[in-house]
Design a protein around this motif. Structure first.
Motif, mmCIF file in Angstrom:
data_model
loop_
_atom_site.group_PDB
_atom_site.id
_atom_site.type_symbol
_atom_site.label_atom_id
_atom_site.label_comp_id
_atom_site.label_asym_id
_atom_site.label_seq_id
_atom_site.Cartn_x
_atom_site.Cartn_y
_atom_site.Cartn_z
ATOM 1 N N SER A 176 -10.454 17.352 -27.231
ATOM 2 C CA SER A 176 -11.849 17.099 -27.605
ATOM 3 C C SER A 176 -12.629 16.399 -26.501
ATOM 4 O O SER A 176 -13.859 16.414 -26.506
ATOM 5 C CB SER A 176 -11.898 16.258 -28.883
ATOM 6 O OG SER A 176 -11.335 14.969 -28.676
ATOM 7 N N ARG A 177 -11.923 15.791 -25.552
ATOM 8 C CA ARG A 177 -12.592 15.108 -24.442
ATOM 9 C C ARG A 177 -12.539 15.916 -23.150
ATOM 10 O O ARG A 177 -13.351 15.674 -22.258
ATOM 11 C CB ARG A 177 -11.946 13.733 -24.216
ATOM 12 C CG ARG A 177 -12.283 12.731 -25.313
ATOM 13 C CD ARG A 177 -11.384 11.513 -25.256
ATOM 14 N NE ARG A 177 -11.811 10.478 -26.175
ATOM 15 C CZ ARG A 177 -11.610 10.485 -27.476
ATOM 16 N NH1 ARG A 177 -10.940 11.500 -28.015
ATOM 17 N NH2 ARG A 177 -12.052 9.521 -28.257
ATOM 18 N N ALA B 75 0.386 13.536 -17.772
ATOM 19 C CA ALA B 75 0.701 12.808 -18.993
ATOM 20 C C ALA B 75 1.829 13.515 -19.736
ATOM 21 O O ALA B 75 1.873 14.746 -19.774
ATOM 22 C CB ALA B 75 -0.524 12.682 -19.893
ATOM 23 N N VAL B 76 2.715 12.738 -20.319
ATOM 24 C CA VAL B 76 3.812 13.260 -21.127
ATOM 25 C C VAL B 76 3.683 12.655 -22.523
ATOM 26 O O VAL B 76 3.677 11.436 -22.669
ATOM 27 C CB VAL B 76 5.187 12.916 -20.521
ATOM 28 C CG1 VAL B 76 6.302 13.449 -21.403
ATOM 29 C CG2 VAL B 76 5.303 13.493 -19.110
ATOM 30 N N LEU B 77 3.551 13.523 -23.523
ATOM 31 C CA LEU B 77 3.420 13.076 -24.903
ATOM 32 C C LEU B 77 4.633 13.538 -25.698
ATOM 33 O O LEU B 77 5.104 14.668 -25.522
ATOM 34 C CB LEU B 77 2.140 13.612 -25.541
ATOM 35 C CG LEU B 77 0.824 13.080 -24.946
ATOM 36 C CD1 LEU B 77 0.325 14.017 -23.857
ATOM 37 C CD2 LEU B 77 -0.239 12.927 -26.022
ATOM 38 N N VAL B 78 5.130 12.670 -26.569
ATOM 39 C CA VAL B 78 6.329 12.934 -27.348
ATOM 40 C C VAL B 78 5.975 12.874 -28.824
ATOM 41 O O VAL B 78 5.292 11.941 -29.269
ATOM 42 C CB VAL B 78 7.438 11.912 -27.022
ATOM 43 C CG1 VAL B 78 8.688 12.192 -27.839
ATOM 44 C CG2 VAL B 78 7.759 11.940 -25.527
ATOM 45 N N ASP B 79 6.405 13.878 -29.568
ATOM 46 C CA ASP B 79 6.138 13.903 -31.002
ATOM 47 C C ASP B 79 6.830 12.726 -31.686
ATOM 48 O O ASP B 79 8.009 12.455 -31.440
ATOM 49 C CB ASP B 79 6.643 15.219 -31.595
ATOM 50 C CG ASP B 79 6.106 15.454 -33.002
ATOM 51 O OD1 ASP B 79 5.171 14.737 -33.401
ATOM 52 O OD2 ASP B 79 6.612 16.357 -33.688
ATOM 53 N N PRO C 218 -6.704 7.750 -25.828
ATOM 54 C CA PRO C 218 -7.031 9.105 -25.347
ATOM 55 C C PRO C 218 -7.918 9.085 -24.113
ATOM 56 O O PRO C 218 -7.744 9.913 -23.207
ATOM 57 C CB PRO C 218 -7.749 9.737 -26.545
ATOM 58 C CG PRO C 218 -7.304 8.944 -27.729
ATOM 59 C CD PRO C 218 -7.077 7.550 -27.238
ATOM 60 N N ASP C 219 -8.878 8.149 -24.045
ATOM 61 C CA ASP C 219 -9.739 8.091 -22.869
ATOM 62 C C ASP C 219 -8.953 7.678 -21.634
ATOM 63 O O ASP C 219 -9.266 8.119 -20.519
ATOM 64 C CB ASP C 219 -10.909 7.133 -23.099
ATOM 65 C CG ASP C 219 -10.435 5.743 -23.515
ATOM 66 O OD1 ASP C 219 -9.424 5.648 -24.221
ATOM 67 O OD2 ASP C 219 -11.075 4.753 -23.118
ATOM 68 N N GLY C 220 -7.900 6.860 -21.815
ATOM 69 C CA GLY C 220 -7.055 6.507 -20.677
ATOM 70 C C GLY C 220 -6.280 7.699 -20.151
ATOM 71 O O GLY C 220 -6.119 7.868 -18.939
ATOM 72 N N VAL C 221 -5.787 8.541 -21.061
ATOM 73 C CA VAL C 221 -5.072 9.749 -20.637
ATOM 74 C C VAL C 221 -6.021 10.707 -19.923
ATOM 75 O O VAL C 221 -5.690 11.256 -18.861
ATOM 76 C CB VAL C 221 -4.427 10.436 -21.860
ATOM 77 C CG1 VAL C 221 -3.846 11.787 -21.470
ATOM 78 C CG2 VAL C 221 -3.339 9.557 -22.445
ATOM 79 N N VAL C 222 -7.202 10.905 -20.488
ATOM 80 C CA VAL C 222 -8.162 11.826 -19.871
ATOM 81 C C VAL C 222 -8.562 11.336 -18.484
ATOM 82 O O VAL C 222 -8.636 12.117 -17.523
ATOM 83 C CB VAL C 222 -9.398 11.980 -20.774
ATOM 84 C CG1 VAL C 222 -10.495 12.757 -20.069
ATOM 85 C CG2 VAL C 222 -9.014 12.685 -22.072
ATOM 86 N N GLY C 223 -8.829 10.038 -18.348
ATOM 87 C CA GLY C 223 -9.182 9.505 -17.037
ATOM 88 C C GLY C 223 -8.070 9.693 -16.020
ATOM 89 O O GLY C 223 -8.322 10.017 -14.855
ATOM 90 N N SER C 224 -6.813 9.521 -16.446
ATOM 91 C CA SER C 224 -5.686 9.715 -15.539
ATOM 92 C C SER C 224 -5.532 11.179 -15.152
ATOM 93 O O SER C 224 -5.232 11.499 -13.997
ATOM 94 C CB SER C 224 -4.394 9.204 -16.198
ATOM 95 O OG SER C 224 -4.478 7.828 -16.482
ATOM 96 N N ALA D 28 -8.743 0.266 -19.226
ATOM 97 C CA ALA D 28 -9.798 1.255 -19.469
ATOM 98 C C ALA D 28 -11.166 0.591 -19.515
ATOM 99 O O ALA D 28 -12.179 1.207 -19.166
ATOM 100 C CB ALA D 28 -9.511 1.992 -20.778
ATOM 101 N N GLU D 29 -11.209 -0.666 -19.925
ATOM 102 C CA GLU D 29 -12.481 -1.367 -20.042
ATOM 103 C C GLU D 29 -13.126 -1.617 -18.685
ATOM 104 O O GLU D 29 -14.345 -1.859 -18.610
ATOM 105 C CB GLU D 29 -12.269 -2.691 -20.781
ATOM 106 C CG GLU D 29 -13.521 -3.280 -21.357
ATOM 107 C CD GLU D 29 -13.225 -4.449 -22.273
ATOM 108 O OE1 GLU D 29 -14.113 -4.841 -23.045
ATOM 109 O OE2 GLU D 29 -12.090 -4.971 -22.216
ATOM 110 N N ASP D 30 -12.339 -1.565 -17.605
ATOM 111 C CA ASP D 30 -12.905 -1.753 -16.267
ATOM 112 C C ASP D 30 -13.985 -0.718 -15.958
ATOM 113 O O ASP D 30 -14.888 -0.989 -15.159
ATOM 114 C CB ASP D 30 -11.808 -1.656 -15.206
ATOM 115 C CG ASP D 30 -10.817 -2.800 -15.295
ATOM 116 O OD1 ASP D 30 -11.110 -3.777 -16.011
ATOM 117 O OD2 ASP D 30 -9.749 -2.715 -14.676
ATOM 118 N N TYR D 31 -13.875 0.462 -16.560
ATOM 119 C CA TYR D 31 -14.807 1.545 -16.253
ATOM 120 C C TYR D 31 -15.988 1.585 -17.215
ATOM 121 O O TYR D 31 -16.845 2.465 -17.105
ATOM 122 C CB TYR D 31 -14.066 2.883 -16.287
ATOM 123 C CG TYR D 31 -12.894 2.916 -15.341
ATOM 124 C CD1 TYR D 31 -13.073 3.192 -13.986
ATOM 125 C CD2 TYR D 31 -11.607 2.633 -15.780
ATOM 126 C CE1 TYR D 31 -12.011 3.195 -13.106
ATOM 127 C CE2 TYR D 31 -10.527 2.642 -14.910
ATOM 128 C CZ TYR D 31 -10.739 2.917 -13.578
ATOM 129 O OH TYR D 31 -9.659 2.912 -12.712
#
Length: 507
Positions: free
Chosen positions: A180-181, A271-275, A258-264, A294-297
């Motif tokens: 979604s992002r 990114a590696v996501l595990v169920d 989620p915003d941290g993953v998108v920024g990275s 994330a707040e730095d940005y």
């Protein structure tokens, strides 16, 4: 969870035998297929085999695990459609799988199954499998039961500014938050499974063209080599993919945002996501990324830069202040001003323990109180942490067991460690305080100096999937400093000169 070697061997043989028995194709007879399913899922009280007959006499069998399937949706959508199906006027043959997929099953997520092994796997994954008479194929239908909690604020990365939404334990929901992002087809999501018993889904997320192909190939290889019976959390995967290096410092990074993953991902990372885990693993990382949030940005770049320097300064205090105090008061009293030296001497006049032992005792007590505050229920844990520290510290000083300066030093050190955003970085620095205090008690400031030299050399030799851990400091790259020790304005950060991840050398 730990398994004995002999138990793991028996389990592996049992799984191999199970795979061999179920690689055959399905039977045309519903009764024989039902017997096979009951044999495989014997003693499973949640197994449901439901045979239905449509108004025109078509026989169908639905198999599922009731605890993993939304039974209400199953009955109202799937079973009702199957019971009301009727053959076409010009169709003398029974219900075909093509017609089932196109006209009968009103659900999008369906898959054709050809072997008993596929059927067993789909049932174990929480899907409903539909068999029909005189057919050697089956259809799996995804109707998941809601077993996850609602979306909420991240627990480990709370911010004042920015999105207040975090990942949960459902992989599909987490992937949806990322999609979604990042509304681009360049976002790739590669899925695989690991764990012989759990068959846990693992997703590698990256942006094509930005992520390093070398790092991707290395990551795929490391995940494919995972040979465990169970994968219950992202921590299993993180420990197995970080490599053979022995270091306390994190070579990957956790995030629940989620915003941290998108920024990275936009920076060219993976990114590696595990169920089953609300945490995403970010790689590669550097030492300085452990002090970024994330707040730095989401704030003015001057304030963000100030906070980064504040975190680095207090991280140094958390690491070195107790050992520096021990070294100075034990071997280098001439460095202390006269008035302060007299005050310290008066506070230690009745203390029966040496400074090194006194510091170690207070550090252990402080860590125990912090751990107790985490493990106990939240209202009780907060009370234990605050009241316990005050009561024990004051009582120890009044009893003449601990000096007041040590209580101040340990308290300031503990507060400083809380400023480090990355929990694994904070754990590494907290652990290193103990050997530094022992070295300071034995060798003074000379020992601390040698320990820091060894530590810097160790960090300089580390690589996170080929990226030097101390970059852009070592090797020095001035252009990359705009988002390490400082947070440059967005007019500068928005320019992508090159991607350092494409220049990595995996070792």
């Amino acid at each position: 969870m730990f398994y004995k070697k002999n138990l793991s061997g028996l389990l592996e043989k049992s799984l191999d035998h199970f795979t061999y028995r179920n690689e055959a194709g399905l039977n045309e007879n519903l009764t024989e297929n039902a017997q096979l399913i009951r044999q495989v899922f014997s003693n499973c009280s949640d197994l449901v085999l439901r045979s239905i007959t449509s108004t025109t006499g078509i026989q169908v069998m639905i198999v599922y695990l009731s605890v993993l399937v939304d039974v209400k949706t199953l009955e109202s959508v799937l079973i009702r459609s199957l019971m009301n199906v009727a053959p076409k006027a010009d169709e003398s043959a029974p219900l075909t799988i093509e017609r089932m997929l196109q006209e009968v099953i009103p659900i999008a997520q369906v898959q054709v199954l050809h072997t008993a092994q596929e059927v067993v796997q789909r049932i174990a994954h929480g899907e409903a499998v539909v068999f029909f008479q005189s057919g050697k194929q089956a259809v799996s239908v995804t109707i998941p039961q809601k077993l996850n909690r609602d979306l909420s604020e991240p627990n480990i990365e709370s911010v004042i500014l920015g999105p207040q939404l975090g990942f949960i334990e459902n992989l599909n929901v987490n992937l949806g938050l990322i999609r979604s992002r990042l509304r681009t087809p360049q976002l790739k999501l590669e899925m695989t499974t690991a764990g012989k018993l759990t068959q846990t889904r693992i997703v590698i997320a990256y942006i094509e063209g930005l992520a390093s192909e070398k790092v991707l190939a290395e990551l795929r290889g490391r995940i494919s080599k995972i040979k465990l019976d169970s994968i219950l959390d992202a921590g299993y995967v993180e420990e197995l993919i970080r490599g053979k290096t022995w270091t306390l410092f994190p070579l990957t990074r956790y995030t629940q945002r989620p915003d941290g993953v998108v920024g990275s991902l936009i920076e060219g990372k993976i990114a590696v996501l595990v169920d089953g885990s609300p945490l995403a693993i970010i790689l590669p990382v550097t030492f300085f990324s452990g002090f970024q949030t994330a707040e730095d940005y989401y704030m003015h770049f001057i304030f963000a830069t100030q906070l980064r320097w504040l975190r680095l300064m207090f991280a140094f205090i958390a690491l070195s202040l107790p050992s520096f105090y021990v070294a100075v008061t034990t071997y280098h009293q001439e460095m202390i001003p006269t008035g302060l030296a007299l005050t310290l001497a008066a506070s230690r006049e009745v203390i029966p323990f040496p400074t090194m032992l006194e510091t170690l005792m207070m550090e252990i007590v402080f860590d125990a109180l912090r751990e107790a505050g985490i493990r106990l229920p939240r209202p009780v844990g907060q009370t234990i942490s605050i009241v316990g520290a005050l009561v024990i510290g004051q009582a120890a000083v009044m009893a003449g067991i601990i000096s007041a300066p040590i209580v101040m030093i340990v308290s300031l050190t503990g507060i400083a460690s809380f400023l480090i955003p990355l929990p694994k970085m904070s754990q590494a620095i907290t652990f290193l305080r103990f050997p530094l205090v022992i070295i300071a008690g034995m060798l003074g400031l000379y020992g601390i100096g040698m320990a820091f030299i060894v530590l810097i050399v160790h960090l300089a030799n580390q690589r996170s999937f080929g990226v030097p851990y101390l970059s852009p400091l070592a090797p020095f790259n001035f252009s990359e400093w705009r988002d390490t020790l400082i947070r440059a304005p967005w007019q500068t950060l928005g320019k992508r000169e090159h991607n350092v991840n494409h220049d990595v050398e995996l070792k």
